[in-house]
Motif scaffolding. Structure first.
Motif, PDB file in Angstrom:
ATOM      1  N   PRO A 142       0.806  -1.291   0.294  1.00 18.52           N
ATOM      2  CA  PRO A 142      -0.184  -0.085  -0.129  1.00 18.52           C
ATOM      3  C   PRO A 142       0.993   1.453  -0.082  1.00 18.52           C
ATOM      4  O   PRO A 142       1.836   1.289   0.787  1.00 18.52           O
ATOM      5  N   LEU A 143       0.492   2.454  -0.736  1.00 22.09           N
ATOM      6  CA  LEU A 143       1.056   3.473  -0.822  1.00 22.09           C
ATOM      7  C   LEU A 143       1.446   4.146   0.452  1.00 22.09           C
ATOM      8  O   LEU A 143       2.244   4.927   0.777  1.00 22.09           O
ATOM      9  N   GLN A 144       0.215   4.017   1.505  1.00 23.26           N
ATOM     10  CA  GLN A 144       0.199   4.500   2.709  1.00 23.26           C
ATOM     11  C   GLN A 144       1.391   4.299   3.457  1.00 23.26           C
ATOM     12  O   GLN A 144       1.847   4.970   4.388  1.00 23.26           O
ATOM     13  N   TYR A 145       1.688   2.789   3.338  1.00 21.88           N
ATOM     14  CA  TYR A 145       2.614   2.428   4.139  1.00 21.88           C
ATOM     15  C   TYR A 145       4.079   2.689   3.592  1.00 21.88           C
ATOM     16  O   TYR A 145       5.117   2.965   4.237  1.00 21.88           O
ATOM     17  N   ILE A 146       4.144   2.810   2.301  1.00 22.48           N
ATOM     18  CA  ILE A 146       5.463   3.263   1.537  1.00 22.48           C
ATOM     19  C   ILE A 146       5.845   4.716   1.938  1.00 22.48           C
ATOM     20  O   ILE A 146       6.936   4.913   2.436  1.00 22.48           O
ATOM     21  N   LEU A 147       4.761   5.633   1.933  1.00 20.21           N
ATOM     22  CA  LEU A 147       4.954   6.956   2.344  1.00 20.21           C
ATOM     23  C   LEU A 147       5.106   7.224   4.014  1.00 20.21           C
ATOM     24  O   LEU A 147       5.694   7.970   4.370  1.00 20.21           O
ATOM     25  N   GLY A 148       4.419   6.338   4.548  1.00 14.90           N
ATOM     26  CA  GLY A 148       4.552   6.224   5.986  1.00 14.90           C
ATOM     27  C   GLY A 148       3.565   7.190   6.807  1.00 14.90           C
ATOM     28  O   GLY A 148       3.613   7.861   7.680  1.00 14.90           O
ATOM     29  N   ARG A 149       2.499   7.680   6.021  1.00 18.48           N
ATOM     30  CA  ARG A 149       1.619   8.548   6.270  1.00 18.48           C
ATOM     31  C   ARG A 149       0.179   8.465   5.626  1.00 18.48           C
ATOM     32  O   ARG A 149       0.271   7.844   4.532  1.00 18.48           O
ATOM     33  N   THR A 150      -0.677   8.956   5.929  1.00 15.75           N
ATOM     34  CA  THR A 150      -2.159   9.353   5.089  1.00 15.75           C
ATOM     35  C   THR A 150      -2.815  10.468   5.877  1.00 15.75           C
ATOM     36  O   THR A 150      -2.368  10.816   6.906  1.00 15.75           O
ATOM     37  N   GLU A 151      -3.685  10.928   4.970  1.00 14.47           N
ATOM     38  CA  GLU A 151      -4.530  12.127   5.440  1.00 14.47           C
ATOM     39  C   GLU A 151      -5.823  11.249   5.820  1.00 14.47           C
ATOM     40  O   GLU A 151      -6.474  10.471   5.403  1.00 14.47           O
ATOM     41  N   PHE A 152      -6.285  11.784   7.218  1.00 16.53           N
ATOM     42  CA  PHE A 152      -7.601  11.365   7.772  1.00 16.53           C
ATOM     43  C   PHE A 152      -8.005  12.332   8.508  1.00 16.53           C
ATOM     44  O   PHE A 152      -7.428  13.108   9.347  1.00 16.53           O
ATOM     45  N   TYR A 153      -9.297  12.672   8.109  1.00 15.32           N
ATOM     46  CA  TYR A 153     -10.098  13.859   8.761  1.00 15.32           C
ATOM     47  C   TYR A 153      -9.222  15.073   8.852  1.00 15.32           C
ATOM     48  O   TYR A 153      -9.355  15.673   9.895  1.00 15.32           O
ATOM     49  N   VAL A 188      -4.232  -5.621   0.957  1.00 13.73           N
ATOM     50  CA  VAL A 188      -4.950  -5.602   2.391  1.00 13.73           C
ATOM     51  C   VAL A 188      -4.398  -7.118   2.960  1.00 13.73           C
ATOM     52  O   VAL A 188      -3.704  -6.971   4.089  1.00 13.73           O
ATOM     53  N   LEU A 189      -4.509  -8.126   2.316  1.00 10.83           N
ATOM     54  CA  LEU A 189      -4.154  -9.366   2.745  1.00 10.83           C
ATOM     55  C   LEU A 189      -2.807  -9.763   3.225  1.00 10.83           C
ATOM     56  O   LEU A 189      -2.247  -9.973   4.289  1.00 10.83           O
ATOM     57  N   LYS A 190      -2.017  -8.921   2.273  1.00 13.67           N
ATOM     58  CA  LYS A 190      -0.573  -9.259   2.335  1.00 13.67           C
ATOM     59  C   LYS A 190       0.096  -8.479   3.191  1.00 13.67           C
ATOM     60  O   LYS A 190       1.187  -8.594   3.901  1.00 13.67           O
ATOM     61  N   TYR A 191      -0.452  -7.062   3.606  1.00 12.36           N
ATOM     62  CA  TYR A 191       0.225  -6.080   4.303  1.00 12.36           C
ATOM     63  C   TYR A 191      -0.259  -5.478   5.634  1.00 12.36           C
ATOM     64  O   TYR A 191       0.294  -5.023   6.599  1.00 12.36           O
ATOM     65  N   GLU A 192      -1.728  -5.589   5.757  1.00  8.26           N
ATOM     66  CA  GLU A 192      -2.332  -4.985   6.906  1.00  8.26           C
ATOM     67  C   GLU A 192      -2.459  -5.819   7.989  1.00  8.26           C
ATOM     68  O   GLU A 192      -2.526  -7.265   7.706  1.00  8.26           O
ATOM     69  N   PRO A 193      -2.505  -5.640   9.224  1.00  3.44           N
ATOM     70  CA  PRO A 193      -2.494  -6.411  10.437  1.00  3.44           C
ATOM     71  C   PRO A 193      -3.679  -7.199  10.396  1.00  3.44           C
ATOM     72  O   PRO A 193      -4.561  -6.716  10.847  1.00  3.44           O
ATOM     73  N   HIS A 194      -3.502  -8.453  10.333  1.00  2.00           N
ATOM     74  CA  HIS A 194      -4.760  -9.474  10.414  1.00  2.00           C
ATOM     75  C   HIS A 194      -5.462  -9.409  11.825  1.00  2.00           C
ATOM     76  O   HIS A 194      -6.775  -9.453  12.024  1.00  2.00           O
ATOM     77  N   MET A 195      -4.808  -9.168  12.822  1.00  2.00           N
ATOM     78  CA  MET A 195      -5.270  -9.053  14.219  1.00  2.00           C
ATOM     79  C   MET A 195      -6.202  -8.016  14.195  1.00  2.00           C
ATOM     80  O   MET A 195      -7.351  -8.037  14.760  1.00  2.00           O
ATOM     81  N   ALA A 196      -6.046  -6.744  13.707  1.00  2.00           N
ATOM     82  CA  ALA A 196      -7.027  -5.770  13.658  1.00  2.00           C
ATOM     83  C   ALA A 196      -8.316  -5.804  12.670  1.00  2.00           C
ATOM     84  O   ALA A 196      -8.944  -5.003  12.507  1.00  2.00           O
ATOM     85  N   LEU A 197      -7.985  -7.054  11.763  1.00  7.47           N
ATOM     86  CA  LEU A 197      -8.984  -6.990  10.706  1.00  7.47           C
ATOM     87  C   LEU A 197      -9.956  -8.250  11.018  1.00  7.47           C
ATOM     88  O   LEU A 197     -11.251  -7.937  10.775  1.00  7.47           O
ATOM     89  N   PHE A 198      -9.601  -9.196  11.369  1.00  3.49           N
ATOM     90  CA  PHE A 198     -10.402 -10.361  11.184  1.00  3.49           C
ATOM     91  C   PHE A 198     -10.942 -11.072  12.747  1.00  3.49           C
ATOM     92  O   PHE A 198     -10.402 -10.702  13.764  1.00  3.49           O
ATOM     93  N   VAL A 199     -12.080 -11.504  12.456  1.00  3.97           N
ATOM     94  CA  VAL A 199     -12.868 -12.376  13.547  1.00  3.97           C
ATOM     95  C   VAL A 199     -13.181 -13.568  13.023  1.00  3.97           C
ATOM     96  O   VAL A 199     -13.448 -13.794  11.819  1.00  3.97           O
ATOM     97  N   LYS A 200     -13.348 -14.737  14.022  1.00  3.59           N
ATOM     98  CA  LYS A 200     -13.910 -15.912  13.598  1.00  3.59           C
ATOM     99  C   LYS A 200     -15.217 -16.079  13.133  1.00  3.59           C
ATOM    100  O   LYS A 200     -16.129 -15.282  13.738  1.00  3.59           O
ATOM    101  N   ASP A 201     -15.489 -16.819  12.193  1.00  2.00           N
ATOM    102  CA  ASP A 201     -16.903 -16.942  11.506  1.00  2.00           C
ATOM    103  C   ASP A 201     -17.948 -17.320  12.644  1.00  2.00           C
ATOM    104  O   ASP A 201     -18.900 -17.008  12.702  1.00  2.00           O
ATOM    105  N   GLU A 202     -17.305 -18.245  13.722  1.00  2.00           N
ATOM    106  CA  GLU A 202     -18.377 -18.861  14.758  1.00  2.00           C
ATOM    107  C   GLU A 202     -18.928 -17.535  15.619  1.00  2.00           C
ATOM    108  O   GLU A 202     -19.887 -17.817  16.234  1.00  2.00           O
ATOM    109  N   ASP A 203     -18.267 -16.681  15.904  1.00  2.00           N
ATOM    110  CA  ASP A 203     -18.682 -15.724  16.685  1.00  2.00           C
ATOM    111  C   ASP A 203     -18.029 -14.119  16.235  1.00  2.00           C
ATOM    112  O   ASP A 203     -17.194 -13.492  16.775  1.00  2.00           O
TER     113      ASP A 203
END
Length: 282
Positions: free
Chosen positions: A70-81, A203-218
């Motif tokens: 992702p470009l945001q990781y390459i540049l080390g920044r992004t604009e948000f609000y 997204v799958l290759k570079y962003e942290p999965h702990m912050a993305l995913f939950v188990k389908d069962e719950d």
């Protein structure tokens, strides 16, 4: 190499990985960031040559983008609000949908001095944006990840915004020391593992999965736990805001009502998808 030539080459080489619109947007961000050129400048100054050192950097960025970083990781920044948020792969890249959540909170809170708690703060983008617009507020962001907290604190210092960031495991820690607050807000992990096949590979290759995913069962585990915590720490008529998976809007409303919350509301994002929920603690 001229500005115009690089701009056209950049877009051409990214087609197939990204849409033409996405590649064009990244070209604009990159040329603005590295060369200080607006879109109009690219047209007006298209025949100017790019400095050799900057061209090497631009080509390196292009190579990394072709590897779907992702470009945001390459540049080390992004604009948000309206804020310049520092980023690294320890935290999610903030999305525009979360900006809509921020706007809803700001348009709803009826005091200049609220106490606000953000669960799963990541880069700190949510509490920092709220603090910027509610300068008299007392805001805390919590996260399980020490690496995320380190970056959130760095963002707070960089932006000169006084937000407290604390370690807290939503599923395990007790909120006994948090005190009472007026608002709880959270954009917790909500993507089911079964939805991975629909997601972009960058997204799958570079962003942290702990912050993305939950188990389908719950899939609502974080919503249920934060709602329980909210019942303990929210003041009377305190507000709870969630960003949600579009598939579970009605289920989350039912969950909140079952736990005694009132005035529950489901709101769509600008793409017409169920994306945000608000509830009131009576």
């Amino acid at each position: 190499m001229t500005v115009k030539y690089f701009h056209n080459k950049f877009i051409a080489e990214l087609l197939g990985i990204y849409s033409g619109e996405e590649a064009g947007a990244m070209a604009s961000i990159l040329l603005q960031d590295v060369l200080g050129l607006s879109r109009a400048d690219v047209v007006m100054k298209g025949d100017e040559n790019i400095d050799a050192g900057k061209l090497r950097f631009l080509n390196d960025v292009l190579t990394r983008l072709k590897n779907e970083e992702p470009l945001q990781y390459i540049l080390g920044r992004t604009e948000f609000y309206g804020l310049d948020i520092l980023l690294n792969p320890d935290v999610l890249i903030p999305r525009s949908e979360t900006e809509e959540l921020i706007a809803w909170v700001l348009n709803t809170v009826n005091t200049e001095t609220p106490k606000i708690l953000d669960f799963g703060t990541g880069s700190g983008c949510i509490p920092l944006a709220l603090k910027k617009n509610l300068p008299k507020s007392k805001i805390t962001g919590v996260d399980k990840s020490q690496k995320a907290l380190k970056l959130a604190k760095k963002n707070g210092r960089s932006l000169n915004l006084d937000v407290e960031f604390l370690a807290f495991d939503i599923l395990r820690d007790a909120p006994s020391k948090m005190g009472t607050v007026d608002v709880v807000v959270s954009n917790p992990p909500y993507v089911r593992f079964s939805e991975r096949e629909k997601m972009n590979s960058n997204v799958l290759k570079y962003e942290p999965h702990m912050a993305l995913f939950v188990k389908d069962e719950d899939p609502l585990i974080f919503y249920r736990k934060i709602a329980d915590i909210g019942k303990q720490i929210l003041k009377e008529s305190g507000l709870l805001f969630f960003e949600i998976n579009e598939e579970f809007g009605n289920e989350i409303l039912s969950l909140l009502r079952d736990k005694g919350y009132e005035n529950t509301e489901l709101r769509k994002d600008l793409n017409g998808k169920d994306r945000m929920v608000k509830a009131l603690k009576p």
